[in-house]
Write a protein that holds these residues in place. Structure first.
Motif: not given
Length: 124
Positions: A50-57
């Protein structure tokens, strides 16, 4: 609402690599957290990454950690799953999923939108 279309699946030998893509429609892709799940024959759907909407996490299932990498390009409205060192047990239909939210989500029930899936077969 968002529509998701996966691609990039196929047949690969053990130890090989594949990159899955999931292209999204709509203008608000950057507001969605994204995930990859898979379902093998006779088994329940399971979380992969899974990935956060910003792509950072990002977050990974233990079974793929160190071998798979999730990433996203919000300008292209696409999320990717780079799969290296593939094993026969990675054989499954792979689905991408989306939901509104800031961080990442690990449960299939937390996602609102799903693609149709792409088949990955890893031969031994």
């Amino acid at each position: 609402q968002v529509q998701l279309v996966e691609s990039g699946g196929g047949l690969v030998q053990a130890g090989g690599s594949l990159r899955l893509s999931c292209a999204a429609s709509g203008r608000t892709f950057s507001t969605y957290a994204m995930g990859w799940f898979r379902q093998a024959p006779g088994k329940e759907r399971e979380f992969v990454a899974a990935i956060s909407r910003s792509g950072v996490v990002t977050n990974y299932a233990d079974s793929v950690k160190g071998r798979f990498t999730i990433s996203r390009d919000n300008a292209k409205k696409t999320v990717y799953l780079q799969m290296n060192s593939l094993k026969p047990e990675d054989t499954a239909v792979y689905y991408c999923a989306a939901r509104g939210g800031t961080y990442y989500y690990l449960e299939s029930g937390e996602y609102d939108y799903w693609g149709q899936g792409t088949q990955v077969i890893v031969s031994s």
